[in-house]
Design an enzyme around this catalytic site. Structure first.
Site, short mmCIF file in Angstrom:
data_model
loop_
_atom_site.label_atom_id
_atom_site.label_comp_id
_atom_site.label_asym_id
_atom_site.label_seq_id
_atom_site.Cartn_x
_atom_site.Cartn_y
_atom_site.Cartn_z
N HIS A 26 0.78 -1.09 -0.04
CA HIS A 26 0.01 -0.02 0.00
C HIS A 26 0.87 1.29 0.03
O HIS A 26 1.92 1.29 0.41
CB HIS A 26 -0.97 0.04 1.12
CG HIS A 26 -0.28 0.42 2.56
ND1 HIS A 26 -0.13 1.68 3.11
CD2 HIS A 26 0.28 -0.48 3.55
CE1 HIS A 26 0.75 1.74 4.12
NE2 HIS A 26 0.81 0.42 4.50
N CYS A 27 0.39 2.46 -0.30
CA CYS A 27 0.88 3.57 -0.28
C CYS A 27 0.13 4.39 0.59
O CYS A 27 -0.33 4.24 1.55
CB CYS A 27 0.98 4.30 -1.87
SG CYS A 27 -0.29 4.37 -2.62
N ALA A 28 0.20 5.86 0.32
CA ALA A 28 -0.23 6.73 1.26
C ALA A 28 -2.10 6.72 1.12
O ALA A 28 -2.62 6.98 2.52
CB ALA A 28 -0.04 8.14 1.09
#
Length: 675
Positions: A26-28
């Site tokens: 996942h990212c932000a």
């Protein structure tokens, strides 16, 4: 239950199950998947999950927008799926199998620039603030006077003071802010070479050293001074003389491509020597044999070539921004920037912007990028206003509009605008018009800053008024067009189909209830939906059913896992976990059939639905198939209550002596309409 446990389970099924996931991270704001087969992902089902604000595929990754709660969602997802997450770098590496060579190049470029973007944004804000302090002339501060003489322009107009002219404090602030501003932009090659080594997994400290060797203020002629320094002075003062040949001591301040090429040469040299030098002596020889050749290449071959390429690119773009058809260039770039974001090609503009700032003292691309952010935000804001009473759409569209106005357009693009098409096109038209006027008036930014509405801080002082007018265009045009397109039905098929699907199901239930006006005394035969053993409802394992709280009827212990329709009617409800289903008969009898006790905990495993809400069914039609052995193995009872839930309207009467064995299609009780 964890916060997103239910949504995470639904996502796992909708994405094709555990076996379809090659990697997850996942990212932000987004869950990022590398899928073995993208076609197995059920997009409609995924986007119906409450936590999901939109989906898209980019750079070989399938991405689901979650928002700020994505770390919590990710933890719940990995716990439920049993899949160990990987780093973003590992996921990107796995995704490369789904990319062609151009996508891999663009992906690498994006990953190199992403870590340094925060510094570039800070630098842009600093330059924007200094721009106001020293560049904006204000009449209320009085006319500028030098040595007792009032100052005028060549056309005879008075020249007014700036803030730094009249305030020693702000003059000091302005001077102080140049310290980080210079560090960010003049020494940008240090950050670029460091980011290249970080991306390539090589020694980052060597990248920093090489970057410094490209901009050393004491050893090299500053890149900004090259044009004003004669060839004779360069030969005399800024040359390494090796006797047989000479190399110019030219710095590469703010240069992008020379830094990229130098960083890549260092990284590939280090990778090469690591493979060929024994580990016992690698600490001594690998850094030396990597750094020194890379440094030589940088100042003899790669630097000059990169400088030429960078100058060429900026010259071409500058010609488009200032040439005779600059209005057309602005219109095209303004309209197409949002589609570039979708493909990932927009990351190239960071390098071009930076090169333009170095070569021309400013960039005409960044203003159009900021205006594109605003335009897409305005389109989604209009969509929000039209759909503000739809809770799900409102929850997605309003935060997406705010995000776009602050320069981050992915939630708006992938959550709403691309999904429904017409807001996206409205945004493109608006940003195209804004881009046209932007280039027509040569609006230029001092630096890259925050996009969207705050982008005005980066605009050169003399263009701020024109940019403010363009902001109004980028706000008003997409906003109005989104409303107009919706009203006339232009490009609204995607939204109409989505809403039609939802509304048709609900409408079918509403119409079924309205049409079911049976007179008092009407008797409806309820046939067995299962093959098995029928018992009194009081013998149901769950007291809620046993005590008749939910309605009257009986309970069946099935011997085959096939549930069929006991009446002619409409499916009024089917649970997402497929363990229970509701029907409305033609006469208005409302039936609930609940397969097993507490089987909601199976989260749909072992159940297959053959109908959906709103479907019309006839007696004997297949409704749900279920795996009896799996349910029992999981520790749950398969006893299935069959009950009339609107017991105030219908009285139930058993037609068989219970308990008894029962076959599908046999009448098990009747429901009589009360007055």
């Amino acid at each position: 239950m964890e916060k997103f446990e239910k949504d995470a389970r639904e996502m796992l099924e909708a994405i094709g199950g555990k076996e379809n996931i090659a990697a997850v991270t996942h990212c932000a704001t987004r869950m990022r998947f590398v899928l073995n087969d993208d076609s197995k992902a059920d997009i409609k089902r995924l986007e119906a999950i409450p936590a999901v604000k939109g989906t898209f595929t980019n750079a070989g990754q399938f991405q689901a927008i979650i928002g700020n709660d994505v770390p919590i969602f990710y933890n719940d997802f990995t716990a439920i799926s049993g899949i160990e997450g990987v780093s973003k770098e590992a996921a990107k590496s796995a995704a490369q199998k789904n990319q062609n060579w151009l996508q891999r190049v663009l992906s690498m470029l994006a990953e190199i620039f992403t870590p340094i973007i925060p510094a570039i944004i800070v630098g842009g804000l600093i330059l924007g603030f200094r721009n106001i302090l020293e560049g904006v002339q204000m009449e209320w501060l009085g006319q500028k006077v030098i040595d007792g003489v009032k100052q005028y322009t060549d056309s005879g107009q008075p020249i007014y003071n700036t803030i730094v002219d009249v305030s020693q404090f702000w003059s000091g602030v302005n001077s102080f802010l140049w310290l980080p501003g210079e560090a960010i932009f003049h020494y940008l090659p240090v950050g670029i070479v460091w980011s290249v080594t970080r991306k390539m997994g090589t020694s980052q400290i060597l990248g920093i050293v090489l970057g410094i060797c490209l901009v050393s203020p004491n050893q090299l002629l500053n890149a900004y001074s090259v044009a004003s320094t004669s060839a004779a002075d360069i030969a005399a003062d800024w040359t390494w003389d090796f006797g047989y040949f000479a190399v110019q001591k030219i710095g590469y301040q703010a240069q992008v491509i020379p830094a990229l090429l130098a960083g890549l040469s260092l990284a590939y040299l280090e990778r090469f020597w690591r493979k060929h030098i024994p580990e016992v002596i690698s600490m001594i020889f690998v850094p030396f044999l990597s750094l020194i050749p890379a440094l030589i290449l940088a100042h003899t071959v790669l630097g000059p070539i990169g400088w030429t390429i960078g100058k060429g690119i900026s010259a071409v773009v500058l010609a488009g921004l200032t040439g005779p058809v600059k209005w057309l260039f602005g219109a095209i770039f303004g309209a197409l920037y949002a589609p570039l974001v979708i493909t990932g090609l927009h990351h190239m503009t960071n390098a071009i912007d930076t090169q333009l700032i170095a070569d021309a003292g400013g960039t005409g691309l960044w203003p159009m990028i900021a205006l594109s952010n605003i335009a897409q935000g305005s389109a989604v804001l209009a969509f929000y206003i039209m759909n503000r009473h739809d809770e799900r759409e409102a929850q997605i569209s309003l935060p997406a509009a705010i995000s776009a106005y602050l320069g981050v357009t992915e939630p708006a693009l992938f959550g709403i605008n691309l999904k429904y098409v017409y807001p996206f096109v409205a945004g493109m038209i608006g940003s195209g018009l804004a881009g046209l006027f932007c280039t027509s008036f040569n609006i230029t930014a001092n630096a890259i800053g925050i996009g969207g509405l705050p982008g005005i801080l980066s605009i050169q002082a003399k263009y701020m008024g024109f940019f403010a007018i363009n902001m109004l265009i980028a706000i008003a045009v997409p906003f109005a067009l989104t409303f107009m397109f919706r009203k006339i039905g232009f490009l609204t098929k995607a939204e109409d189909d989505a809403k039609k699907g939802d509304q048709s199901q609900v409408q079918a239930v509403v119409e079924a209830k309205k049409d079911a006006e049976a007179p008092a005394g009407t008797v409806v035969a309820i046939q067995s939906p299962l093959l098995g053993h029928a018992k009194n409802l009081s013998q149901a394992p769950d007291p809620v059913f046993a005590q008749g709280v939910m309605g009257q009827g009986l309970v069946i212990e099935p011997v085959e896992g096939e549930l069929v329709a006991p009446v002619d009617g409409v499916v009024s409800a089917i649970f997402p976990t497929k363990h229970a289903i509701g029907l409305i008969s033609q006469e208005g009898v409302e039936l609930l059939m609940h397969i097993g006790m507490d089987t909601v905990n199976l989260d749909g495993k072992g159940f297959t639905a053959h109908v959906k809400q709103g479907d019309k069914v006839s007696v004997g039609d297949a409704l749900i198939s279920f795996d009896i052995e799996m349910i029992k193995a999981a520790g749950y009872s398969v006893d299935t209550p069959v009950i009339v839930t609107n017991q105030n309207d219908f009285q139930t009467d058993m037609t068989r002596q219970l308990p008894c064995d029962i076959k599908r299609g046999e009448t098990i009780f009747t429901a009589s309409k009360l007055s």
